[in-house]
Design a protein around this motif. Structure first.
Motif, PDB file in Angstrom:
ATOM      1  N   THR A 226       9.934  -0.360 -28.073  1.00 44.93           N
ATOM      2  CA  THR A 226       8.786  -0.662 -27.213  1.00 44.93           C
ATOM      3  C   THR A 226       8.255  -2.082 -27.392  1.00 44.93           C
ATOM      4  O   THR A 226       7.551  -2.583 -26.527  1.00 44.93           O
ATOM      5  N   ASP A 285       9.941   3.470 -16.861  1.00 46.05           N
ATOM      6  CA  ASP A 285       8.598   3.037 -16.474  1.00 46.05           C
ATOM      7  C   ASP A 285       8.506   2.728 -14.975  1.00 46.05           C
ATOM      8  O   ASP A 285       7.594   2.047 -14.509  1.00 46.05           O
ATOM      9  N   LYS A 342       3.437  -1.612 -18.891  1.00 42.83           N
ATOM     10  CA  LYS A 342       4.555  -1.455 -19.817  1.00 42.83           C
ATOM     11  C   LYS A 342       5.499  -2.659 -19.798  1.00 42.83           C
ATOM     12  O   LYS A 342       6.493  -2.691 -20.521  1.00 42.83           O
TER      13      LYS A 342
END
Ligand code: ADP
Ligand code: MG
Length: 346
Positions: A226, A285, A342
């Protein structure tokens, strides 16, 4: 806080033929931690592991176990266990005797030896093969014996170089889970080399991503995924979309113009007005929605448990995964829900 166990300081390696395999590697591994060295073939994983194990000479730098520099310590005195891709079991000994071998050398009492043997036979699922010889076992079973044999001597540091690579996919899946559980149970500090991302994710406390003799990033599997620290890591780990955006700087704001949207700049590095930067977004996402930006489908491929959609979004190629019930055709226009928050900028 856990104690620092293996400390690698400024390690470099140039092979005699001039190959520069490692450049100034720094890495601290805590007691009981499982650190995975992950990278493609030739990036220097084995070289680093072998230097830690004393099987290869470093060109410069130091390796410490706790506060002791270990260069001068002979391999057999380092209390290290090794597991390699190509295990070498003693062919004439039974599974039991193979596992007992190292314990015998260390002159353990028969009682302790048997307690540990029994435990390992259960742990590695080897009980039914205990009296067989290696030649009567499959590759996966043999590798489990090899791992059990090393764990039997309870090394304080365990070095594993692609230990599951030779095994078939299903067995690999199961063994890597078992192995992770077991190593944590035993609390052995482990450095584990692989080129397989899924394996690294499954087993690691932290992953060190290696590329051409350097460590690009060391962090938990989740943070590596991430919060990739470099362009290389972003593109190496998992699947990802890469966009090009243009920085728009004003007195009180810094935005990035992607064409189909403008998003706040969230990167760490200072950027100038008009500068082009890379913006990354994971395929999960993005999803098809009732409204939102419009993209044009290039391909919708049925992959079994999902559909992989390739599309064009304002001149940029994208891909994402949709439910396997989705049916869209080439050139069809779709709306996308994009989770802009994101987006990753490095
Ligand atoms: P990995 O394990 O990540 O595949 P290695 O550590 O085996 O990578 O190799 C790193 C680099 O060093 C590669 O370019 C490889 O060709 C080179 N190399 C490895 N061993 C030797 C050696 N004994 N002599 C010369 N070059 C070597
Ligand atoms: Mg290797």
């Amino acid at each position: 806080m856990a104690k620092e166990h293996v400390i690698i300081k400024n390690i470099s390696k140039v092979y005699p033929d001039g190959t520069k395999a490692l450049h100034d590697i720094n890495l601290v591994i805590e007691e009981g931690e499982i650190v995975v060295l992950l990278g493609s073939s030739g990036c220097g994983k084995s070289t680093l592991l072998r230097i830690i194990g004393g099987l290869e000479k470093k060109t410069s730098g130091e390796v410490y176990f706790y506060d002791k520099e270990i260069s001068g310590v002979p391999v057999e005195k380092r209390d290290i266990g090794f597991v390699f891709q190509n295990y070498a079991l003693f062919p004439t000994m039974t599974v039991k005797d193979n596992i007992r071998f190292g314990m015998k050398l260390r002159k353990m009492s028969a009682e302790d030896m048997n307690t540990r043997l029994e435990h390992l036979l259960d742990l590695m699922n080897l009980r039914e093969y205990a009296d067989k010889k290696p030649g009567q076992l499959s590759g996966g079973q043999q590798q489990r014996v090899a791992i059990a044999r090393v764990l039997a001597i309870q090394p304080t540091v365990l070095l594993m170089d692609e230990p599951l690579t030779a095994l078939d996919a299903k067995l690999k899946d199961r063994l890597r889970v078992d192995l992770g559980i077991m190593l944590r149970q035993l609390g052995i500090t482990t450095i584990y080399v692989t080129h397989d991302q899924a394996e690294a994710m499954a087993i690691a406390d932290r992953i060190a991503i290696m590329n051409k003799g350097i460590i690009e990033q060391i962090d938990t599997p989740e943070n590596i995924y991430t919060k990739p620290a470099t362009d290389f890591v972003a593109q190496f780990i998992g699947k990802i979309n890469k966009f090009t955006g243009k920085v728009m700087k004003q007195a009180d704001s810094c935005m990035v113009n992607l064409g189909f949207a403008q998003v706040p700049y969230t990167g760490k590095n200072p950027v100038g007005d008009g500068e082009e930067i890379s913006v990354f977004l994971r395929p999960e996402d993005m999803s098809i929605a009732e409204d939102g930006v419009v993209a044009t489908v290039e391909q919708c491929a049925f992959m079994g448990d999902y559909c992989r959609i390739a599309a064009e979004l304002d001149g940029q190629k994208i891909f994402f995964e949709a439910p396997n019930t989705v049916k869209v055709g080439k050139d069809e226009r779709i709306h996308l829900n994009i989770q802009y928050e994101k987006m990753m900028m490095l």
